[in-house]
Enzyme design. Structure first.
Site, PDB file in Angstrom:
ATOM      1  CE  LYS A  12      -4.271  -0.055   0.661  1.00  0.00           C
ATOM      2  NZ  LYS A  12      -5.117  -0.644  -0.391  1.00  0.00           N
ATOM      3  CB  THR A  57      -2.318  -3.482  -0.549  1.00  0.00           C
ATOM      4  OG1 THR A  57      -3.641  -3.207  -0.994  1.00  0.00           O
ATOM      5  CG2 THR A  57      -1.548  -4.220  -1.622  1.00  0.00           C
ATOM      6  CG  ASP A  58      -7.836  -2.966   3.388  1.00  0.00           C
ATOM      7  OD1 ASP A  58      -7.956  -1.752   3.141  1.00  0.00           O
ATOM      8  OD2 ASP A  58      -8.469  -3.551   4.294  1.00  0.00           O
ATOM      9  CG  PHE A 159     -18.632  20.670  12.023  1.00  0.00           C
ATOM     10  CD1 PHE A 159     -18.769  22.035  11.781  1.00  0.00           C
ATOM     11  CD2 PHE A 159     -19.281  19.784  11.169  1.00  0.00           C
ATOM     12  CE1 PHE A 159     -19.524  22.517  10.713  1.00  0.00           C
ATOM     13  CE2 PHE A 159     -20.043  20.257  10.094  1.00  0.00           C
ATOM     14  CZ  PHE A 159     -20.155  21.619   9.865  1.00  0.00           C
ATOM     15  NE  ARG A 176     -13.832  20.146  13.124  1.00  0.00           N
ATOM     16  CZ  ARG A 176     -14.456  20.658  12.069  1.00  0.00           C
ATOM     17  NH1 ARG A 176     -15.029  19.877  11.184  1.00  0.00           N
ATOM     18  NH2 ARG A 176     -14.516  21.970  11.886  1.00  0.00           N
ATOM     19  CD  GLN A 219     -17.873  27.027   7.377  1.00  0.00           C
ATOM     20  OE1 GLN A 219     -17.334  26.361   8.267  1.00  0.00           O
ATOM     21  NE2 GLN A 219     -18.650  26.471   6.469  1.00  0.00           N
ATOM     22  CG  ASN A 245     -12.442  20.999   7.207  1.00  0.00           C
ATOM     23  OD1 ASN A 245     -11.460  20.677   7.880  1.00  0.00           O
ATOM     24  ND2 ASN A 245     -13.681  20.853   7.641  1.00  0.00           N
ATOM     25  CG  HIS A 247     -12.165  16.371   5.628  1.00  0.00           C
ATOM     26  ND1 HIS A 247     -12.872  17.268   6.398  1.00  0.00           N
ATOM     27  CD2 HIS A 247     -12.593  16.564   4.353  1.00  0.00           C
ATOM     28  CE1 HIS A 247     -13.690  17.966   5.621  1.00  0.00           C
ATOM     29  NE2 HIS A 247     -13.527  17.560   4.377  1.00  0.00           N
TER      30      HIS A 247
END
Ligand SMILES: O=c1[nH]c(=O)c2[nH]c(=O)[nH]c2[nH]1
Length: 298
Positions: A12, A57-58, A159, A176, A219, A245, A247
Site C-alpha cells: 500500500k 495491501t489493505d 463541529f 476533532r 468558517q 478543510n 479532513h
C-alpha cells in the site's frame, strides 16, 4: 519460449497517518506518509491468481495504523520503518522481504503572545508571500497575501448542530483535528505602507487567531482571523481567505481489539471542504480594480 516472473513487490502506497500524543495538555504530533511493500512467495498470485500467500495491501495499511497505536506512537521514522519491516517479515512465513518507506512532514508549534501553543502547529515549508499590483492611469491598487500556510490544531475544534438530511452520514464531534492551508489576500488602502511589517503582522495574527480560537466551524475560525487582522491594521480594507478543510478521520481500530482515543488519524487529501469568505470593513473605500486579474476566489 519460456516466460517467468521476475523481481516483484507489492503493498500500500502513501498511507497517511497522523498520530497525536495527548497524554498531557501539550500535544505532540507526528505526520507521516508510509509506503509498505512486501516480497515473498508471490509466484502463484501472479501466475494463477492464487492469493493464499498474498497479504492484502489493505491489511498492510491497517497494520500501519494499528502499530502506531500499539507502539504508543511513531517515534523516529527509521525505528517505525524497521519495526514494521520486522513485523511483516517475522510474523508471516510467506513474506521474505519488506521495503518500508516513510516520509515525515515537520510541524512547528505556533508562537503566540503567551508562548508556544499547546496544540496548534504550522507546517514548515511551502508557504509563499504574494502581491498583485494594478495601475490604471493614476489609480493604483495593492493586493497582498500568502499561500500555503499549513496549520493544524490537534484539539480545540468541534463541529455539530448542522442540518441532517437523508444523505447525512457525518458524525457530530466535540473534539476533532482542524487543519487547513491558508490562502489569504488583503487589499491595502493606498500604497504608502511598510509592506514587510504589515505582512509579518498579518501572518502572525492569522496564526494566533487560528491557535487561540476554540473552533465550532472552520468558517468561524476564518472570520476570527480576518477580524484580528482588520482590528490591528487600519491600512487594510478587506481580507479574503480560501481555506480547505483538510479532513483527518479517526481510524477505527476496534476490529483489532484496540481503542483509539483521538490518537491515530487518517489524513485524507481529497475531497476536502473548501471554505472561502471575505472579511471587510463596512466603511472600506470601494475596491475599484484592486481585484481585477487577481487569481480567484470569492
Ligand atoms: O468546519 C466545518 N465547516 C463545514 O462547513 C463543514 N462541513 C463538513 O462536512 N465538515 C465541516 N467542518
Amino acid at each position: 519460449m519460456g516466460i517467468r516472473l521476475g523481481d516483484n513487490q507489492y503493498g500500500k502506497a502513501e498511507v497517511r497517518l497522523v498520530h497525536v500524543q495527548r497524554d498531557t495538555d501539550v500535544h505532540q504530533i507526528k505526520d507521516v506518509n508510509v509506503t509498505s511493500q512486501l516480497r515473498g512467495d508471490l509466484e502463484e498470485v501472479h501466475t494463477v491468481g492464487d492469493n493464499a500467500k498474498c497479504l492484502p495491501t489493505d491489511t498492510q495499511k491497517n497494520t500501519v495504523y494499528a502499530k502506531a497505536r500499539e507502539w504508543g506512537g511513531v517515534g523516529a521514522i527509521e525505528d517505525f520503518a524497521l519495526r514494521l519491516a520486522r513485523h511483516f517479515v517475522d510474523e508471516h512465513e510467506y513474506v521474505h522481504g519488506a521495503r518500508q518507506e516513510v516520509q515525515e512532514y515537520s510541524w512547528d508549534r505556533i508562537a503566540t503572545a503567551k508562548g508556544p501553543h499547546d496544540h496548534a502547529f504550522s507546517r514548515r515549508g511551502a508557504e509563499t508571500r504574494t502581491t498583485v499590483v494594478n495601475k490604471d492611469g493614476d489609480r493604483e491598487w495593492v493586493v497582498s497575501g500568502f499561500e500555503g500556510l499549513t496549520v493544524l490544531k490537534s484539539t480545540g475544534s468541534e463541529f455539530h448542530g448542522y442540518p441532517k438530511t437523508r444523505y447525512t452520514t457525518l458524525k457530530e464531534t466535540e473534539d476533532r483535528i482542524l487543519a487547513t492551508d491558508v490562502t489569504a489576500r488583503w487589499r491595502y488602502v493606498g500604497t504608502d505602507h511598510d509592506f514587510d511589517k504589515s505582512y509579518a503582522s498579518v501572518r502572525a495574527l492569522c496564526l494566533e487567531a487560528f491557535a487561540e480560537t476554540h473552533s465550532l466551524a472552520l468558517q468561524q475560525t476564518l472570520y476570527a482571523m480576518g477580524t484580528a487582522v482588520l482590528e490591528a491594521h487600519p491600512e487594510i480594507a478587506e481580507i479574503r481567505f480560501s481555506m480547505p478543510n483538510n479532513h483527518h478521520f479517526l481510524v477505527d481500530l476496534s476490529p483489532f481489539g484496540l481503542d483509539n482515543p483521538n490518537e491515530v488519524f487518517f489524513a485524507a487529501d481529497r475531497p476536502y471542504g473548501k471554505i472561502e469568505a471575505t472579511v471587510e470593513r463596512d466603511d472600506a473605500p470601494e475596491a475599484g480594480d484592486a481585484w481585477k486579474t487577481v487569481p480567484g476566489f470569492i
